[in-house]
Design a protein around this motif. Structure first.
Motif, PDB file in Angstrom:
ATOM      1  N   LEU A 255       0.867  -1.352   0.107  1.00  0.00           N
ATOM      2  CA  LEU A 255       0.069  -0.086   0.216  1.00  0.00           C
ATOM      3  C   LEU A 255       0.794   1.328  -0.069  1.00  0.00           C
ATOM      4  O   LEU A 255       0.422   2.242  -0.155  1.00  0.00           O
ATOM      5  N   LEU A 256       2.107   1.075   0.357  1.00  0.00           N
ATOM      6  CA  LEU A 256       3.170   2.210   0.468  1.00  0.00           C
ATOM      7  C   LEU A 256       3.105   3.250  -0.919  1.00  0.00           C
ATOM      8  O   LEU A 256       3.070   2.492  -1.999  1.00  0.00           O
ATOM      9  N   LYS A 257       3.159   4.302  -0.736  1.00  0.00           N
ATOM     10  CA  LYS A 257       3.391   5.403  -1.630  1.00  0.00           C
ATOM     11  C   LYS A 257       4.444   6.334  -1.502  1.00  0.00           C
ATOM     12  O   LYS A 257       4.724   6.361  -0.086  1.00  0.00           O
ATOM     13  N   GLU A 258       5.012   7.148  -2.238  1.00  0.00           N
ATOM     14  CA  GLU A 258       6.149   7.826  -1.927  1.00  0.00           C
ATOM     15  C   GLU A 258       5.782   8.903  -0.782  1.00  0.00           C
ATOM     16  O   GLU A 258       4.313   9.408  -0.933  1.00  0.00           O
ATOM     17  N   GLU A 259       6.411   9.343  -0.066  1.00  0.00           N
ATOM     18  CA  GLU A 259       6.147  10.166   1.139  1.00  0.00           C
ATOM     19  C   GLU A 259       5.085   9.832   2.326  1.00  0.00           C
ATOM     20  O   GLU A 259       4.500  10.721   2.932  1.00  0.00           O
ATOM     21  N   PHE A 260       4.814   8.529   2.219  1.00  0.00           N
ATOM     22  CA  PHE A 260       4.063   8.130   3.393  1.00  0.00           C
ATOM     23  C   PHE A 260       5.029   7.913   4.481  1.00  0.00           C
ATOM     24  O   PHE A 260       6.287   7.784   4.458  1.00  0.00           O
TER      25      PHE A 260
END
Ligand code: ASP
Length: 710
Positions: free
Chosen positions: A66-71
């Motif tokens: 589920l991770l995206k940039e800047e999480f």
């Protein structure tokens, strides 16, 4: 939060192998291999690769998808040495990684307006992004995202280091750091004041300080002996590149000292702080009088990294057959020039004549420019035939000209104009021919400034009115005498940039009063504006002096950034607007009422964004423009021309400031996405391999293409 157990990403190294760590930070970049997912995790100390492997933790791997940039995440894991050949030379921790055992998502992030990551995840991959490639206005609007970049944080950290070094150095020397007020009374430094209305005292205003000048002098009168402050100053000036309406100065002052004390103190500080940028400077710094600087370099901010000094040749050509020179000299004018070593090849006749003589020199205010090349022992140019052999020899000798050199000369009745134009030509040629060594830093003290100058025909202080004249006896009514007075003032200049300036101050009331009289401040006005300070001078002021060093400019030079905005955490843009907060903004009607302020109808639109403020053109600027246009104008015409030019500029400004925020763009490029082309490019798989091999950004069998241009 388990902050006690936290480890910083950038601090890990091979020696931590097998140890358990708890990391907190941002997702910098993601690479999903399907079976295993890799991320770059970033905190203020640096970046580490984190691996989510279902074999190690199924739940962490699931969540990692589920991770995206800047999480914002927290990872518990174990450090391990990377397999040979998979090391990443772009990050400090590139030979290790962390195998995630637990993952927690602490906060999510929207899709970013621009890429933050600056590090490639795999060796050979293109380095991700750099602030230089992103529109500065966008960076300033989302400054919190921009600040997350390692390169931006590094600049802020270095700035802090520089300021700390200054503090440490002055502390050792017995200086005391003292804060002076922001809500105060105007101190003249040549700009307009920012005013702050008072609710309690309706109709009255504080001024934000243009500098702490009078307070630091009062500290001296108060017996402080050695004061300094990393001071914020506010100047409402017309917008200029590399200026900010608020900026930071190292402001200092000391008692019972002379110029040498200031030179020593500042040189020591400058040498130390330049070292932070790995720049070695030698002491003592050079010194040059103002007059010398003007005569030899045409400016009081000479760039001494290269030669091309200006030389007076008036006597060599005073009887020349070249009538332009002769008639100027007969009218009391001067001919000066400089020699450009060995550049005859690169400076074509066409460039010298049609560009420099016809366009560039006139745009600097000269009526013309004369050039000569020395080739095969002979001077050559379009007018050389008007000079006798003896004159030609005289010029060669005076300029120490050798074969391949180019001589540039300018003549005019006004020596000041010749100096100014040649000074600007010198810089122009040096830049064009790439003659300025980039890694060289040459500091110089400029001394013996004139105390006064003429501004719009009026006597006005060159520095500020608190500077001590070099001689105490002078007649405040004698304009010629006033203009010939020298000041005990000094500037520190590095590579053509003024980093700071200061002076020994007037500590005797009687001299201060005469200076006010000289600049046309009558005793009542002096009392009203500076009464508090004049009072202080009546009670035993010690001899004192000081200086202020522009911190933003100095830091930008040490860290070699293009703009001072790069070394300020929250800078305003070129239009003095804070893009992050939108300031300056209109305020509530009630707030204005409380302050007893009414904005007159029409006035608000003059300053609001929609319609820019009226441009003010001074009489001096009109005279300058007239000189450029070679027009003679009468004094009476000045005010009409000022107004007309102001109107024209306001109109141009209006065109620049058309608000296009609500107008949808008609063309634009969509965000770059990985897409696989639907059509088959070739049956031959090796062709596909080739394409993928050569594409700048690739992942598995995908390469990045702009999705669509709309
Ligand atoms: N107050 C001066 C300035 O801000 C510096 C000084 O004279 O110390 O430029």
């Amino acid at each position: 939060m388990q902050w006690r157990q936290r480890t910083y990403c950038g601090t890990l190294s091979k020696s931590d192998a097998d140890s358990s760590v708890l990391l907190m930070g941002w997702v910098d970049a993601i690479r999903d291999h399907g079976n295993v997912l890799f991320i770059h995790m970033r905190d203020t100390s640096g970046i580490i690769q984190v691996v989510f492997d279902p074999e190690i933790s199924k739940s962490a791997h699931e969540l990692s998808k589920l991770l995206k940039e800047e999480f914002v995440i927290q990872v518990k894991g174990k450090v391990r040495i990377r397999e040979k050949g998979t090391e990443n030379p772009y990050i400090r921790t590139g030979d290790i990684e962390v195998i995630a055992q637990e993952l927690q998502i602490l906060a999510r992030s929207k899709v970013l307006p621009f890429q933050i990551s600056e590090k490639a995840m795999v060796f050979g991959e293109e380095i991700k992004s750099s602030p230089k490639n992103i529109d500065e206005e966008l960076r300033l609007k989302y400054r919190y995202l921009d600040l997350r970049r390692p390169s931006v944080q590094e600049l802020l950290r270095k700035r802090y280091e520089i300021i700390k070094q200054i503090r440490d150095c002055l502390h050792q020397k017995g200086f005391v750091e003292i804060e002076t007020p922001y809500l105060t009374k105007s101190t003249p430094e040549g700009a307009r004041d920012y005013l702050v209305p008072s609710r309690v005292h309706k109709g009255k205003f504080y001024a934000l300080p243009q500098s702490p000048q009078l307070f630091k002098q009062i500290c001296m009168i108060g017996g402080v002996d050695k004061y300094f402050q990393i001071a914020r100053c506010f100047r409402d000036e017309d917008l200029r590149p590399n200026r900010q309406p608020e900026f930071t100065q190292l402001d200092l002052e000391a008692s019972f000292i002379d110029e040498e004390f200031i030179y020593e103190t500042i040189e020591e500080i400058i040498v130390k702080i330049f070292k932070i940028g790995e720049i070695e400077l030698k002491r003592p710094f050079l010194r040059m009088t103002y007059e010398d600087a003007m005569n030899r370099y045409g400016t009081d901010r000479p760039d001494l990294r290269f030669g091309m000094e200006m030389i007076d040749v008036t006597d060599v050509v005073k009887n020349t057959g070249y009538s332009i020179f002769r008639s100027i000299i007969e009218k009391g004018g001067v001919v000066k020039g400089f020699c450009i070593r060995g550049e005859a090849q690169r400076l074509s006749k066409n460039l010298l004549q049609n560009e420099y003589a016809m366009k560039i020199a006139p745009s600097f205010g000269a009526k013309g420019m004369t050039w000569m090349k020395l080739l095969n022992g002979r001077l050559q140019s379009n007018i050389v035939q008007f000079f006798s052999e003896a004159e030609q020899d005289g010029l060669k000798k005076r300029f120490d000209a050798r074969d391949g050199d180019v001589l540039i000369m300018v003549a005019d009745q006004s020596k000041e104009l010749v100096n100014e134009v040649l000074g600007r030509l010198r810089l122009d040629f040096a830049k064009r021919l790439d003659l300025i060594p980039e890694d060289l830093y040459v500091p110089v003290w400029i001394t013996d400034f004139p105390l006064f100058e003429l501004k719009d025909g009026e006597i006005s202080p060159k520095h500020h009115p608190f500077t001590m004249p070099e001689k105490e006896e002078f007649d405040p009514k004698n304009k010629d005498e006033l203009l010939s007075l020298k000041a005990r003032a000094y500037d520190i200049v590095v590579n053509g940039e003024e980093l700071g300036g200061g002076s020994i101050r007037i500590h005797k009331l009687e001299i201060q009063k005469r200076i006010f009289e000289a600049i046309g401040i009558d005793p009542e006005t002096a009392e009203q504006k500076f009464g508090f300070f004049l009072r202080a001078l009546e009670y035993g002021a010690p001899p004192h002096g000081g200086i202020a060093l522009g911190i933003d400019r100095t830091v930008a030079m040490i860290l070699k950034t293009e703009s001072i905005r790069d070394v300020i955490a929250f800078p305003k843009n070129r239009k003095a607007v804070c893009l992050l907060t939108g300031a300056p903004t209109e305020v509530e009607k009630e707030q204005l009422e409380e302050l007893g302020i009414r904005i007159e109808k029409g006035a608000e639109s003059e300053t609001s964004d929609q319609s820019p403020k009226k441009q003010q053109i001074t009489a001096d600027q009109v005279r300058h423009i007239a000189r450029l246009a070679r027009l003679e104008i009468e004094e009476e015409e000045l005010s009409v021309l000022s107004k007309d030019l102001g109107d024209i500029l306001s109109y141009v400004e209006q065109l620049n400031e058309l608000n296009v925020d609500d107008i949808p763009p008609s063309t634009g490029v969509l965000e770059i996405k990985n897409v696989w082309r639907d059509d088959q490019i070739s049956e031959d798989p090796s062709v596909m391999d080739d394409i993928i091999e050569q594409s700048p950004e690739k992942e598995d069998r995908f390469f990045k293409v702009p999705k669509v241009i709309q």
